[in-house]
Structure formats: structure tokens, C-alpha cells
Write an enzyme that holds these catalytic residues in place. Structure first.
Site, short mmCIF file in Angstrom:
data_model
loop_
_atom_site.label_atom_id
_atom_site.label_comp_id
_atom_site.label_asym_id
_atom_site.label_seq_id
_atom_site.Cartn_x
_atom_site.Cartn_y
_atom_site.Cartn_z
N TYR A 3 -13.53 0.47 0.04
CA TYR A 3 -13.96 1.09 1.30
C TYR A 3 -12.91 2.13 1.67
CZ TYR A 3 -11.13 -3.05 2.51
OH TYR A 3 -10.18 -4.03 2.52
N GLU A 30 0.84 -1.20 0.00
CA GLU A 30 0.00 0.00 0.00
C GLU A 30 0.88 1.25 0.00
OE1 GLU A 30 -3.19 -0.12 2.88
OE2 GLU A 30 -3.41 -2.27 2.65
N MET A 54 -10.13 -3.02 -2.61
CA MET A 54 -10.47 -2.45 -1.30
C MET A 54 -11.45 -1.28 -1.48
SD MET A 54 -6.87 -2.75 0.81
CE MET A 54 -5.81 -2.00 -0.41
#
Length: 511
Positions: A215, A148, A213
Site C-alpha cells: 500500500y 523503514e 506493505m
């Protein structure tokens, strides 16, 4: 011959539909082991049947391309450790169909070390080999890459991370194939971030599935309230551009950018994002916020609250957190004084799973399993959100189809308590345990002798107090605020297990 050919085509299609199973992938944040009270979630608390894949989060990456174990006492058996790796992978003994995966990285691991390894050919090869050996050594079925993010944050090679990530996955694919291990990745959802980090057609070639992902689309970092994971685009006075941050737009981007739909797994959060309202009188989406709102009583992170934490707050303070519904965004929100929370409930989750199925995606994943109501504190069933996800996805739990329920799309609220009405039961079976896997169905009958006014107090499955073989389901119809009651009997010789919501052998049931 033509007729036979048509029959063969039909049979092949039928077999595919029957055998293909939608993924329900669950991340497990192992730090939940150290939470207090009802928030403490250890490996022994995980239901091995509720997910198709369980992902263990996290291990780390070192600059020399080796794998770092974050918490040796927790994860290994040495020096009287808890042996989490071993316990996690032994869950497959209870469910041989379960796949266990170890995730490497995560938000706290940052981007710099990934960047260094990915941009060096020798380090790439070493990492691929080390990752495959590590995954196999500890009994995992695969690894999930949670970098990330390439070309972002503290990356040391922002200009070259994007192609380097593809090269790294290519090396990993070669090594993982040798050991028949799966390779997946957790990826940024929205165009603005994903386009910086990924050559989507290329990484899709090397990954078995891609966990999008979808969210954290809004949070306390924004100056106004916004939805954590709105399904659809919505209007908000102070969110003219950011309102495009929604699940549908994110998935459409990944599809249009070249990711095969059969590899995309859509993320669903089992937690909410909280904001601190600048003015309590302004409490709708897009209202001014001064930062992070209330923390969950177990997760203890300002700006974030688990579904289990919010439902307990409502249980302890009835009426203090009213549920509001946004028809445009297809998600709920709530507020109490200056605290405003965007979260997902049963209805929004049902709609998200239905959307994923309508797009032909591989399935859905959740972050994370330990913020579902895994103890069944708020309802009579443990893991109510994951049970719903499995139900809508048509997955099998423990050997039989999950019982079908109906969730109303009404957003109306009532100040009166629910009334009760009995109806004929649905023609579906309850799940049976794997230990009783030869028993594949249950019978259902109405029980006219039961007094409707004394049966249902809350939604869920309940055992008959006088007969361990019998149980019933209470389903709240939010349109009429009345309960529908469905009555069941387990197969002969089995008892209803209220803890696991299955028909099980008597010696395994506390009755």
C-alpha cells in the site's frame, strides 16, 4: 498396502488443510488512544477474536542497541499509567489462540539508528539480546522489525545496510529461539525499494513471516492522482511507468526474488489516500494534483483518510462522495469538489484476499485495525472489513466458521433505494464466544411471518426485537439493489449479542 498408503497420504493432507489457518495480522496504531469522538480507539476497543495476530505499534530503538518505550504513561502501569502493554497482552485471556507482537521502528523512527546498530557486531548482539528480553518481559509472543528502510532515507551506512540487516536478523533469530519468540518484519513492497534494502532469500531464512506493505503505492507526493493499493496494473494517461505499482506486481517480485510463499503476508490498507485536484473537471486516475487532499476528521493527516472516516462522511452527506470502480485496477475511488480519494471497499478487499489465497500466501495483514469501522457506526456490525477478511480467508472467529455472504462484482450504481426479497438461509453457522466454545453451531430457519418491507434497512446482522435467541442477516445484492434476508436461531440457551455478533450466554448480552 498400497491402498493403506494412499489413505494415509490423504489423511495427512486432510489434517494439514483443516489445521492450517490463514493469518489475519492486524497492526494497531496506539496513538489512536488520543483521537477524539468515534476515532478514539483504546486497547479495550480491540476485538481479540478478529485477528490471528495483533501487532502493537511502536517501540523505538536507541543508538546503544536498547529498546525505547515511546510513551511510558500510556504503555506502563507506573505512576498511574494506562498499562497498555499489560492490557494488550491480557487480550489473550479472552482468546488463547491470539498472538501478540510488538513492532519496533515505523516511519517516524527513521533509518539512522537502525543503521548504526546493524552495522556493528557488538551492537547487533546487544540488540538481539535486548529485543528478546524486552519482548518476553512484557508478555509479547514476538517482535516485528519495522526498519523503514535499510540503505534508504537517513541511513548512515547506505552501502552496507542490506547485508547488515541480514546479519542483525541472524543474531535475533538465535536469541528469539531461546525464548520461543516469533520474529517477523514489515518490508517495502515494490522492486525499486525492496531491491535496495533486502537480501530476500537470506532474510527469509530468519523470519517466521514477512509483512509486505503493499500500500502507499501512490499518494499526495505524486503530481497526479493514483491508487493507494491497486490490485492490478491499470492504464492512466499520465502514469505510464508508475502504473506498474500494484499489489500483484509487488507480490510477484517478492516470490520471484526468493521469498517462500508460505512466509509472505500481503498488506491491505484500511485507509485511503487523498489528493487535491488541480481541476475539478478532471477527476479520474492520473488527473493533475496539487498535493494532499482532505484529512480524516479523527486522524487529522492531510492526504490520508480512514475507512471509518470516509464512511461517516458518506453517512452524514448522502450522495456527496460517489463510489466509482476501476475494472482494470480492481479498486474504487471517489471525489467531492476538489478532493479525490483512492481507498478500498468490501469488493476490492474481497478480491485481494482471494488473490492472496490463490497464490498460496501465509495470509494478509492490515494497516491498521483502528481505521476499520470498529465502532459499527456505518453498519450494524463492528469491524465490517476485518469480518469480511476473516470470512473470505475461511478463518474461525470465537469457535465457529464465519457466516458466508455474497458480494457482487457489479460496479453499477442505482439512484433508487433497495428493495427486499427473502431467500432460504445459507447452511453456515454464526460464531459463538469462547466462553460458550462447547456450542459449535447454530440452526437456521426461514421466518415467513416477517414482512419483507419492514426488515432490512441496511446490511448487517440484527437481533429479532421479540426474541433474543433469534437474529437475521441482511445482504445487499448490488446488481438488483435488493436485500436477501437470512434467518437464524442461536443454540438453545444462548442470546444473540449484537455488539460482538456472536451467540453468547444471556448474562453477557444486553437484551
Amino acid at each position: 498396502m498400497v491402498k493403506i498408503a494412499y489413505i494415509l497420504v490423504f489423511l495427512i493432507a486432510f489434517i494439514y488443510l483443516v489445521t492450517a489457518e490463514n493469518k489475519v495480522i492486524c497492526y494497531y496504531g496506539t496513538w489512536a488512544t488520543y483521537r477524539n469522538g468515534n476515532g478514539k480507539c483504546e486497547v479495550k476497543d480491540l476485538n481479540p477474536h478478529i485477528c490471528s495476530h495483533l501487532i502493537y505499534g511502536f517501540v523505538g530503538i536507541n543508538e546503544d542497541a536498547t529498546i525505547r518505550i515511546m510513551d511510558p504513561w500510556l504503555e506502563l502501569p507506573d505512576n498511574w499509567g494506562k498499562d497498555n502493554f499489560g492490557e494488550f497482552n491480557r487480550l489473550k485471556k479472552a482468546n488463547p489462540n491470539l498472538k501478540t507482537i510488538v513492532a519496533i521502528g515505523g516511519w517516524n523512527e527513521g533509518s539512522a539508528k537502525f543503521s548504526k546498530v546493524a552495522n556493528d557486531q557488538t551492537l547487533r548482539e546487544n540488540f538481539a539480546r535486548n529485543a528478546a528480553e524486552f519482548t518476553a518481559k512484557y508478555g509479547f509472543d514476538g517482535m516485528d522489525m519495522d526498519w523503514e528502510y535499510p540503505s534508504q532515507r537517513d541511513s548512515t551506512n547506505k552501502d552496507t545496510d542490506k547485508p547488515a540487516f541480514s546479519l542483525l536478523l541472524a543474531e535475533m533469530r538465535k536469541e528469539f529461539d531461546k525464548k520461543q519468540l516469533s520474529l517477523s518484519a514489515a518490508v517495502a513492497a515494490v522492486n525499486a525499494s525492496a531491491s535496495l534494502s533486502y537480501d530476500i532469500p537470506t532474510i527469509s531464512k530468519y523470519l517466521d513471516f514477512i509483512n509486505v506493505m503493499s500500500y502507499d503505492l501512490h499518494g499526495a507526493w505524486d503530481p497526479v492522482t493514483g491508487y493507494n493499493a491497486a490490485l492490478k496494473r491499470y492504464d492512466a494517461e499520465d502514469l505510464p511507468v508508475e502504473a506498474s505499482l500494484n499489489v500483484e506486481t509487488a507480490i510477484d517480485y517478492w516470490l520471484s526474488a526468493g521469498a517462500p510463499k508460505e512466509k509472505i503476508v500481503m498488506g491491505i490498507p484500511l485507509y485511503g489516500r487523498s489528493f487535491r485536484l488541480a481541476n475539478q473537471a478532471q477527476n479520474t486516475v492520473g488527473s493533475p494534483s496539487t498535493g494532499a487532499g482532505i484529512a480524516g476528521q479523527y486522524t487529522s493527516e492531510n492526504g490520508m483518510i480512514g475507512y471509518n472516516e470516509l464512511c461517516e462522511k458518506r453517512l452524514n452527506l448522502p450522495g456527496a462522495w460517489p463510489e466509482k470502480w476501476d475494472d482494470q485496477a480492481s479498486v474504487p475511488y471517489t471525489f467531492n469538489n476538489a478532493d479525490w480519494i483512492s481507498y478500498d471497499n468490501e469488493l476490492s478487499i474481497k478480491m485481494k484476499v482471494e488473490y492472496a489465497l490463490s497464490k498460496g500466501l501465509s495470509g494478509v495483514m492490515v494497516w491498521s485495525i483502528e481505521t476499520d469501522d470498529f465502532r459499527g457506526v456505518c453498519q450494524s456490525t463492528k469491524y465490517p472489513l476485518l469480518r469480511l477478511i476473516n470470512e473470505v480467508a475461511g478463518r474461525v472467529i470465537g469457535g465457529s466458521n464465519v457466516t458466508t455472504t455474497t458480494i457482487s462484482t457489479s460496479s453499477s450504481q442505482s439512484t433508487q433505494g433497495p428493495t427486499i426479497s427473502t431467500t432460504n438461509p445459507p447452511a453456515t453457522g454464526m460464531p459463538t464466544s469462547t466462553s460458550a466454545s462447547t456450542l459449535t453451531s447454530t440452526s437456521t430457519t426461514t421466518d415467513p411471518s416477517t414482512s419483507p418491507g419492514s426488515v432490512c434497512k441496511k446490511p448487517g446482522y440484527f437481533r429479532n426485537e421479540d426474541d433474543c435467541n433469534k437474529f437475521y442477516q441482511c445482504v445487499l445484492d448490488s446488481d438488483t439493489m435488493s436485500y436477501r434476508v437470512y434467518y437464524f436461531s442461536c443454540p438453545s440457551g444462548l442470546f444473540f449479542d449484537a455488539d460482538t455478533i456472536i451467540c453468547n450466554f444471556p448474562h453477557l448480552v444486553d437484551c
